[in-house]
Design a protein around this motif. Structure first.
Motif: not given
Length: 441
Positions: A32-59
């Motif tokens: 359970t720890m592996l699933i929650v920890t690793l997927v949380s890191l993955g989804t957080s990284g995705e959110k960071l990149i997507v949020d940065k891109a969505q706030n950019s004029s380049s979108l």
């Protein structure tokens, strides 16, 4: 047998062997720890990149290159002949792009590099990018300006902090970055307004050809804010001046007439216009790309990565399920006489079945909760370590790792489900036990 009675008996059985119960649940917790920890890191990284891109004029930007259109997703770019793929972007083509519905800003750029800039006898001999735009348009789009104001939390932020921007009638005017001036040793940026800037080009694209250096004198009319300078070239001048420099470098009489602009950025009114603009550019016959498409590709990549990370945890959970089967079979052998007594006083197969299924489910629940707590500790440790690392590199970016509620609930629920499935065989085995044989064992 009531539900509550079955639950109490299951808890009582597990509490008699606390150590064994804990170790079995620990195996579930690791998965359970592996699933929650690793997927949380993955989804957080995705959110960071997507949020940065969505706030950019380049979108909302469609970048058009001076190439014929080809399907980049299905074609091997290494097989393409770049000379045959070249397609000039001239004034007529730009006018076509401007006429596309949904386009509200068009930036056609021509750029070159020089390595000799002289202002008031202060010389910069490093490569400097110089750009000019079609009809001397402003290089500061409304989207980029709004984005930088939002990032700096200052709605009064202006691209030009001294003097003025270029206008369509300028032939030799120049705007230059504040940080660029500071690097040249000019601290009082306001003092350069109205001063001459001498741009010297001495190299050509053929290193074997040497000709008399080209010197062009311009006049500085504006200074670019250091907040905007990182987003733009340090020197922006009229398209005429850049054309002269580019023509010298390429050994041509009139570069822009023969080769056209380097590329065009088309800015949409809103995200909903992006598909229409992209299709229109494709129909005109030019290769393009959009950051919206890139974001979609990034999200797909993260989804694949999250699945792979989750599978690693699932493997551990299935291994833990084997441990649950082993534990429950041991419980059956230890409680053989108890099972015989319960069946002799009227307990049916369903009752026995319920008790052992409850025990398996409780092990899964305990393991799931422990795994969540371990994940919480892991995430905080990783976030703290990353924060210390970024601060040591003087990076102000704040990265927040989060655990989505759907992930926590889903993973704990899945650990319970796996445990129940693992407990089915022992439960069926116990429910089928002959009471006479059980009492005589």
């Amino acid at each position: 047998m009531k539900f509550s009675d079955g639950l109490k008996m299951a808890l009582s059985d597990l509490s008699r062997r606390k150590g064994r119960t804990f170790l079995t649940a620990l195996a579930v917790a690791v998965g359970t720890m592996l699933i929650v920890t690793l997927v949380s890191l993955g989804t957080s990284g995705e959110k960071l990149i997507v949020d940065k891109a969505q706030n950019s004029s380049s979108l909302k930007m469609v970048q058009v290159n001076s190439m014929k259109y080809f399907d980049a997703d299905n074609a091997d770019s290494s097989d393409l002949d770049m000379n045959e793929m070249f397609k000039k972007i001239d004034d007529k083509v730009i006018n076509k792009f401007q006429a596309i519905s949904g386009v509200h800003e068009t930036l056609a750029v021509l750029s070159t590099n020089v390595n000799n800039i002289n202002i008031n006898n202060k010389i910069n001999l490093k490569d400097t990018k110089i750009s000019g735009l079609f009809q001397n348009a402003s290089i500061f789009t409304s989207e980029s300006t709004e984005s930088l104001r939002k990032d700096n939390k200052n709605n009064n932020l202006k691209p030009i902090i001294a003097g003025r921007n270029l206008n369509s009638s300028d032939k030799s005017s120049v705007i230059i970055g504040k940080k660029y001036l500071s690097a040249m040793g000019i601290k009082d940026y306001k003092s350069v307004i109205g001063k001459d800037i001498i741009i010297t080009e001495s190299k050509t694209e053929n290193p074997n050809i040497t000709i008399t250096p080209l010197k062009i004198t311009g006049k500085i009319v504006g200074v670019i804010s250091d907040k905007f300078e990182d987003e733009q070239p340090p020197v922006v001048t009229s398209i005429d001046m850049v054309n002269k420099l580019k023509s010298y470098y390429s050994l041509q009489d009139d570069y822009i007439n023969s080769q056209g602009y380097d590329g065009v950025a088309l800015y949409a009114n809103n995200i909903g216009d992006m598909d229409h603009i992209s299709s229109a550019v494709k129909n005109i016959g030019y290769y393009y790309f959009t950051y919206a498409h890139e974001i979609s590709s990034i999200q797909n990549a993260f989804n694949i990565m999250n699945v792979i990370l989750a599978v690693l945890g699932l493997i551990v959970l299935f291994v833990a399920a084997v441990g649950i089967v082993n534990t429950m079979i041991m419980v059956i052998y230890e409680r053989t006489k108890s099972i015989g007594i319960m069946k002799s006083v009227g307990a049916n197969r369903g009752n026995i079945h319920m008790i052992f299924i409850f025990q398996s489910a409780l092990i899964g629940l305990l393991g799931g909760i422990m795994g969540f707590l371990f994940s919480l500790i892991n995430i905080n440790i990783i976030q703290f370590a990353l924060k210390m690392y970024l601060e040591s590199k003087k990076i102000k970016e704040v990265v927040n790792f989060t655990m989505p509620s759907w992930l926590i609930i889903g993973t704990i629920g899945f650990s319970i489900l796996i445990s129940i499935l693992a407990g089915l065989y022992p439960a069926i085995k116990a429910s089928k036990m002959d009471p006479v044989k059980a009492l005589n064992s």
